[in-house]
Design an enzyme around this catalytic site. Structure first.
Site, PDB file in Angstrom:
ATOM      1  N   LYS A   1       0.828  -1.169  -0.066  1.00 44.66           N
ATOM      2  CA  LYS A   1      -0.313  -0.298  -0.164  1.00 44.66           C
ATOM      3  C   LYS A   1       0.578   1.628  -0.068  1.00 44.66           C
ATOM      4  O   LYS A   1       1.977   1.110   0.608  1.00 44.66           O
ATOM      5  CB  LYS A   1      -1.084  -0.432   0.812  1.00 44.66           C
ATOM      6  CG  LYS A   1      -2.564   0.827   1.202  1.00 44.66           C
ATOM      7  CD  LYS A   1      -3.043   0.478   2.631  1.00 44.66           C
ATOM      8  CE  LYS A   1      -3.881   1.888   2.665  1.00 44.66           C
ATOM      9  NZ  LYS A   1      -4.425   1.200   3.927  1.00 44.66           N
TER      10      LYS A   1
ATOM     11  N   SER B   1      -9.638   1.015   3.469  1.00 49.16           N
ATOM     12  CA  SER B   1      -8.394   2.427   2.391  1.00 49.16           C
ATOM     13  C   SER B   1      -7.728   1.179   2.002  1.00 49.16           C
ATOM     14  O   SER B   1      -7.154   1.817   0.747  1.00 49.16           O
ATOM     15  CB  SER B   1      -8.221   2.901   3.317  1.00 49.16           C
ATOM     16  OG  SER B   1      -7.009   2.464   3.908  1.00 49.16           O
TER      17      SER B   1
ATOM     18  N   SER C   1      -9.939  -1.596   7.198  1.00 46.30           N
ATOM     19  CA  SER C   1      -9.294  -1.131   5.384  1.00 46.30           C
ATOM     20  C   SER C   1      -8.528  -2.403   4.929  1.00 46.30           C
ATOM     21  O   SER C   1      -8.460  -2.344   3.913  1.00 46.30           O
ATOM     22  CB  SER C   1      -8.194  -0.356   5.375  1.00 46.30           C
ATOM     23  OG  SER C   1      -9.152   1.144   5.646  1.00 46.30           O
TER      24      SER C   1
END
Length: 526
Positions: free
Chosen positions: A112, A193, A217
């Site tokens: 990420k 996310s 997330s």
């Protein structure tokens, strides 16, 4: 749309073409099909010499070019690593010399984009305010992954600032990376996310990926994209180097196409203390587990509101019992509204405090020193940064008096944590359960740039606030959309929760690859 400086894009394209050409010269032999590859099979192919890490890395880079940059334009990847093929070649040389670093040696991983790396990949949290920023050092768990011999393939798009910028946010959207889409139905939300990480795994753009979670997330992108995701016990993986939302709940965790594959990656991410506590056999426990004689609570609290969910959970329960598990129906599952109010205050307080500390630790990237600096940047660049939603959470954090509100923060944190732990602990103890099974999230909802996310339901909060382990995995489908299940356990029961989730995942066998439907009313896209 992937937004980047044109010269950087051109440089990446030239480097990618050159490295692919050089790799092709040295690995011209044919190799087995690599689609939907699992960790165990990848290791076997590497060990036998049927493929090298260069072959595997090039395979995923080519899929990123075909499916992410072009084709259905999934937009899961924000930057590919120009050093990935060179790193893979070096790891292949080590393998030929008899040096195998770990069971992950030579396997590609996507990170990420809020995770710091000591390479040319930017660390941005998806924000234009951090465009082009290179951290200069690895996050602590990334250093452990490099020691284990993984190939850092790329960084994934995410919901900007871990989905904590504005109230009407659209998960998977960032001002730097644009909108990541759900690979099953392209006009549906990928959930955030860690949306890019989840979509990259689901669409087979990588073997493994890492996301981060504060509340949902990791497990939500896993659930709505038809894959597995593990949120470990809080503290099991170091948050050093991760752009924070709130350190009292932040944690990094793995995403993969199976729970066992995710467990293999998690093993290498653990802190030494956590590794000692959890044991060195998370993957083995996942692959060898069964359900016979285990007692699971099955939450049915949402069945009356969603009849389709009742049918799915009834089927899951029947199959668990046929496999030898004992099940107990849990008819109530709810946190008081006060818990969510406390959580929001805790996240707002810690977002300001922890992000400003991160700015200082990384020598004030791009001149950002305070949350107020970030708010001012967003205002100056509102057309590019805030075309869809605003920055209410950022402004709320700016307005806080951290010193004056410290007692309020401490009380809210402890009150919400106690309530979440009480819900899980009392449910486990009352019914003598090994773990609790819930529907994770509602299937992916339509992308909505007027109203933001419209989640039907989500069950990540109790485990997230408590800091307890939870594993999401495929449970079935509603039409074309995956439905994920969530298994939650007590503190530091990660190994048992992972093993049970893996056994249930194998029993249900609900994973199927996406088909890139344009919408639920249209035929598959090209």
């Amino acid at each position: 749309m992937r937004m980047s400086i044109p010269t950087d894009a051109a440089r990446r394209a030239v480097l990618f073409a050159a490295t692919c050409f050089l790799a092709a010269l040295t690995t011209a032999q044919a190799h087995p099909p690599l689609g939907e590859l699992g960790v165990d099979e990848a290791r076997r192919l590497l060990a036998s010499g049927e493929i090298g890490s260069v072959d595997l890395t090039r395979h995923y880079l080519e899929r990123i070019a075909v499916l992410d940059d072009a084709g259905p334009h999934l937009n899961a990847i924000i930057d590919t690593n120009p050093e990935a093929l060179a790193d893979a070649a070096r790891l292949d040389r080590e393998r030929r010399a008899g040096h195998i670093r770990s069971p992950l040696h030579g396997l590609p991983v996507v990170l990420k984009a809020n995770i710091a790396t000591a390479d040319s990949l930017p660390t941005t949290a998806g924000s234009l305010a951090l465009a082009g920023f290179t951290a200069g050092r690895d996050a602590a768990f990334v250093a452990r992954l490099r020691e284990a011999g993984v190939v850092i393939l790329a960084k994934a798009n995410l919901s900007e600032w871990a989905n904590f910028r504005g109230r009407r946010s659209v998960s998977g959207w960032s001002s730097l990376g644009g909108q990541t889409v759900n690979p099953y139905v392209l006009d549906r939300n990928p959930c955030g996310s860690s949306s890019g990480s989840g979509v990259a795994v689901s669409a087979d753009l990588t073997l493994l990926a890492v996301g981060t979670e504060t509340d949902g997330s990791i497990v939500c992108p896993a659930a709505v994209n038809g894959i597995a995701g593990i949120k470990p016990t809080h503290g099991a993986v170091s948050t050093d180097g991760i752009i924070p939302l709130a350190t009292s709940q932040d944690i990094a965790g793995p995403l993969a196409r199976s729970v066992a594959d995710a467990a293999a990656l998690l093993q290498a991410m653990l802190t030494p203390k956590a590794a000692k506590r959890l044991g060195a056999d998370l993957e083995a426990a996942a692959r060898s587990s069964d359900l016979a004689g285990r007692r699971l609570g099955v939450v049915t609290a949402f069945n009356d509101e969603f009849p389709w969910l009742a049918a799915l959970m009834d089927d899951v329960t029947a199959r668990l019992e046929a496999a030898g598990a004992a099940t107990v129906e849990i008819e109530e599952w709810q946190l008081d509204e006060q818990v969510y109010e406390d959580e929001l205050f805790v996240l707002t307080y810690e977002f300001r405090r922890d992000l400003e500390n991160w700015f200082a630790d990384f020598a004030y990237p791009n001149g950002l020193r305070t949350m107020a600096d970030l708010a001012a940047f967003n205002d100056r660049n509102a057309a590019a940064v805030m075309p869809i939603f605003g920055q209410e959470y950022v402004l709320a954090a700016v307005a806080l008096d951290l010193t004056g509100e410290e007692n309020h923060w401490r009380e809210a944190r402890e009150r919400s944590r106690r309530a979440a732990r009480r819900l899980i602990d009392q449910t486990l103890q009352k019914h003598d359960l090994a773990a609790i099974l819930l529907p994770a999230y509602a299937p992916a909802w339509p992308l909505d740039y007027l109203n933001g996310d419209r989640v039907g339901f989500g069950n990540s909060s109790a485990g997230a606030i408590a800091g307890y382990p939870q594993v999401a995995f495929p449970g079935g489908f509603r039409g074309e959309l995956p439905v994920g299940l969530l298994l939650v356990g007590g503190a530091w029961q990660d190994r048992d929760v992972i093993a049970l989730a893996s056994a249930a995942e194998r029993l249900l066998a609900a994973r199927r690859p996406p088909r890139w439907l344009k919408s639920l009313e249209r035929s598959p896209s090209s």
